[in-house]
Scaffold this motif. Structure first.
Motif, PDB file in Angstrom:
ATOM      1  N   THR A  54       0.818  -1.222   0.000  1.00 20.56           N
ATOM      2  CA  THR A  54       0.000   0.000   0.000  1.00 20.56           C
ATOM      3  C   THR A  54       0.849   1.268   0.000  1.00 20.56           C
ATOM      4  OG1 THR A  54      -0.135  -0.111   2.426  1.00 20.56           O
ATOM      5  CG2 THR A  54      -1.934  -1.116   1.152  1.00 20.56           C
ATOM      6  N   PHE A  55       2.137   1.145   0.292  1.00 17.22           N
ATOM      7  CA  PHE A  55       3.028   2.299   0.284  1.00 17.22           C
ATOM      8  C   PHE A  55       3.661   2.536  -1.082  1.00 17.22           C
ATOM      9  CE2 PHE A  55       4.050   1.991   5.099  1.00 17.22           C
ATOM     10  CZ  PHE A  55       2.794   2.512   5.384  1.00 17.22           C
ATOM     11  N   HIS A  56       3.314   1.725  -2.071  1.00 18.47           N
ATOM     12  CA  HIS A  56       3.901   1.875  -3.411  1.00 18.47           C
ATOM     13  C   HIS A  56       3.120   2.897  -4.234  1.00 18.47           C
ATOM     14  CE1 HIS A  56       5.732  -2.459  -3.094  1.00 18.47           C
ATOM     15  NE2 HIS A  56       6.174  -1.625  -2.156  1.00 18.47           N
ATOM     16  N   ARG A  57       2.876   4.061  -3.666  1.00 20.49           N
ATOM     17  CA  ARG A  57       2.112   5.099  -4.350  1.00 20.49           C
ATOM     18  C   ARG A  57       2.424   6.438  -3.700  1.00 20.49           C
ATOM     19  NH1 ARG A  57      -2.203   6.126  -0.943  1.00 20.49           N
ATOM     20  NH2 ARG A  57      -2.705   4.492   0.564  1.00 20.49           N
ATOM     21  N   VAL A  58       1.818   7.492  -4.257  1.00 25.36           N
ATOM     22  CA  VAL A  58       1.962   8.832  -3.710  1.00 25.36           C
ATOM     23  C   VAL A  58       1.214   8.882  -2.373  1.00 25.36           C
ATOM     24  CG1 VAL A  58       1.602  11.279  -4.184  1.00 25.36           C
ATOM     25  CG2 VAL A  58       2.011   9.696  -6.068  1.00 25.36           C
ATOM     26  N   PRO A  59       1.722   9.583  -1.341  1.00 24.94           N
ATOM     27  CA  PRO A  59       2.949  10.396  -1.332  1.00 24.94           C
ATOM     28  C   PRO A  59       4.174   9.640  -0.840  1.00 24.94           C
ATOM     29  CG  PRO A  59       1.729  10.813   0.665  1.00 24.94           C
ATOM     30  CD  PRO A  59       0.942   9.770  -0.097  1.00 24.94           C
ATOM     31  N   LYS A  64      -0.245   7.044  11.064  1.00 23.64           N
ATOM     32  CA  LYS A  64      -0.512   5.807  11.787  1.00 23.64           C
ATOM     33  C   LYS A  64      -0.187   4.581  10.953  1.00 23.64           C
ATOM     34  CE  LYS A  64      -4.203   7.818  14.612  1.00 23.64           C
ATOM     35  NZ  LYS A  64      -5.643   7.736  14.996  1.00 23.64           N
ATOM     36  N   ASN A  65      -0.271   4.703   9.636  1.00 21.13           N
ATOM     37  CA  ASN A  65       0.041   3.557   8.781  1.00 21.13           C
ATOM     38  C   ASN A  65       1.488   3.109   8.954  1.00 21.13           C
ATOM     39  OD1 ASN A  65      -2.555   3.556   7.670  1.00 21.13           O
ATOM     40  ND2 ASN A  65      -1.985   5.022   6.079  1.00 21.13           N
ATOM     41  N   TYR A  66       2.398   4.067   9.120  1.00 16.01           N
ATOM     42  CA  TYR A  66       3.797   3.708   9.330  1.00 16.01           C
ATOM     43  C   TYR A  66       3.989   3.038  10.686  1.00 16.01           C
ATOM     44  CZ  TYR A  66       5.667   6.009   5.181  1.00 16.01           C
ATOM     45  OH  TYR A  66       5.972   6.351   3.889  1.00 16.01           O
ATOM     46  N   ASN A  67       3.316   3.541  11.690  1.00 16.37           N
ATOM     47  CA  ASN A  67       3.444   2.928  13.010  1.00 16.37           C
ATOM     48  C   ASN A  67       2.961   1.484  12.989  1.00 16.37           C
ATOM     49  OD1 ASN A  67       4.375   5.377  14.056  1.00 16.37           O
ATOM     50  ND2 ASN A  67       2.303   6.086  14.523  1.00 16.37           N
ATOM     51  N   ASN A  68       1.831   1.245  12.336  1.00 13.54           N
ATOM     52  CA  ASN A  68       1.325  -0.125  12.220  1.00 13.54           C
ATOM     53  C   ASN A  68       2.266  -0.996  11.396  1.00 13.54           C
ATOM     54  OD1 ASN A  68      -0.969   0.632  13.675  1.00 13.54           O
ATOM     55  ND2 ASN A  68      -2.112   1.167  11.818  1.00 13.54           N
ATOM     56  N   ALA A  69       2.811  -0.437  10.324  1.00 12.95           N
ATOM     57  CA  ALA A  69       3.737  -1.198   9.479  1.00 12.95           C
ATOM     58  C   ALA A  69       5.012  -1.552  10.236  1.00 12.95           C
ATOM     59  CB  ALA A  69       4.070  -0.397   8.225  1.00 12.95           C
ATOM     60  N   PHE A  70       5.496  -0.633  11.062  1.00  8.98           N
ATOM     61  CA  PHE A  70       6.693  -0.929  11.859  1.00  8.98           C
ATOM     62  C   PHE A  70       6.426  -2.076  12.833  1.00  8.98           C
ATOM     63  CE2 PHE A  70       8.158   3.751  11.430  1.00  8.98           C
ATOM     64  CZ  PHE A  70       8.682   3.465  10.186  1.00  8.98           C
TER      65      PHE A  70
END
Length: 346
Positions: A60-65, A332-338
């Motif tokens: 899901t992070f393979h896009r803007v921004p 929050k998406n980065y926190n969950n991904a970490f």
């Protein structure tokens, strides 16, 4: 970016010019300072590398921004991996370069390239947030992707032009007699590099945040109770001539609606504005002392104490540490991904 005759070890290193007297005993303060700087280098590298790995592994992070964040993380990883360690080694030898002309030119080019790219990536993220807040209807996903890719390309192109110019004769970066390795001090290059690497993006980000602040304040301030009061009269609705006529009466009907709290989009815009504001504020605080000195000193032939030059230099480097912290703290998406990334490793 580097500045000549700077050392965090000034308390222990005299002003002698003998090339053989490069190493002096360290005081406790010097050892602590070097230890903290080494920890800063490692933390900057690891944190930005973690952001890059997360972007690569999470689809899901393979896009803007997130492509803009990845570009910023790449530049900051390069600052931590290529620039800061050699700058730390240089501090050990009283700001003298003992690794030769070729490596000096490579190091200076990487220094200017990575720091300039990091600054312009911050500018690109601020512009992306500005357009997504103020023009969210026209700024579609397709348009956003195209513009972000253009900004990334221009960021690295401009950074390359600024960093590689001294290699084609625009000033000298290395002096064998004094073992000096420094950014070209030619006045014309000083003006070109400082304005291209800092003062121009500074003007852009300050203007962008002012517009973001105005747009966010206007939208939140305009959120009021809305009332619709139709006229009290009979409205006849005829569907067709052969069908029975239908009529209904609206008598002073009043429709009122009011949002008790912020909508999801307003909360998102407020968080984005706060994130951009902190990102820009930290960027300005970290880099403006260095670039003021970098512009003024060569033009006025004046000087400041070496310890302050060193503080300004490493304060600028520290911006590469704060960038990923600020961006991921408001996402929050980065926190969950970490958390998912570390849980899988277990």
């Amino acid at each position: 970016m580097t500045q000549p005759n700077v050392t965090v070890l000034s308390a222990n290193i005299s002003g002698g010019s003998e090339s053989g007297n490069l190493y002096r005993p360290f005081s406790v303060f010097s050892v602590l300072t070097l230890t903290l700087l080494a920890m800063l280098v490692m933390a900057t590298f690891v944190w930005n590398l973690l952001v890059l790995v997360t972007i690569l592994r999470v689809r899901t992070f393979h896009r803007v921004p997130h492509n803009l964040v990845a570009s910023m993380a790449i530049s900051d990883v390069m600052v931590a991996g290529l620039v800061m360690p050699l700058s730390l080694v240089r501090e050990l030898y009283s700001r003298r370069w003992i690794l030769g002309r070729a490596l000096c030119q490579v190091w200076i080019s990487c220094d200017v390239l990575c720091c300039t790219a990091s600054i312009w990536n911050v500018t690109a993220i601020a512009l992306d947030r500005y357009w997504s807040i103020t023009r969210h209807l026209e700024y579609t996903l397709k348009t956003r992707k195209r513009i972000s890719n253009v900004m990334i390309g221009l960021t690295w192109l401009l950074s390359s032009v600024i960093s590689l110019s001294p290699l084609f004769g625009w000033g000298e970066t290395y002096s064998e007699d004094s073992l000096a390795c420094q950014v070209s001090q030619a006045p014309s290059y000083t003006v070109f590099s400082t304005f291209g690497a800092f003062y121009l993006p500074l003007c852009v980000v300050l203007f962008v945040y002012w517009k973001i602040y105005k747009a966010t304040k206007f939208r939140i301030g305009s959120r009021k109770t809305n009332t619709i009061t139709p006229m009290a009269e009979v409205i006849e609705v005829k569907e067709a001539e052969r069908r029975p006529q239908m009529a209904f009466t609206v008598r002073h009907a009043t429709v009122s609606f009011q949002t008790d709290g912020e909508t999801w989009r307003e909360q998102k815009e407020r968080r984005a504005a706060l994130m951009v504001g902190i990102l820009i504020g930290v960027f300005v605080l970290c880099w403006i002392p260095f670039f003021l000195a970098e512009l003024i000193i060569p033009l006025c032939s004046c000087d400041i104490p070496p310890v302050w030059k060193s503080v300004f230099l490493w304060l600028g480097y520290s911006n590469s540490f704060f960038n990923p912290l600020i961006y991921t703290a408001f996402n929050k998406n980065y926190n969950n991904a970490f958390r998912n990334l570390f849980s899988r490793q277990r």
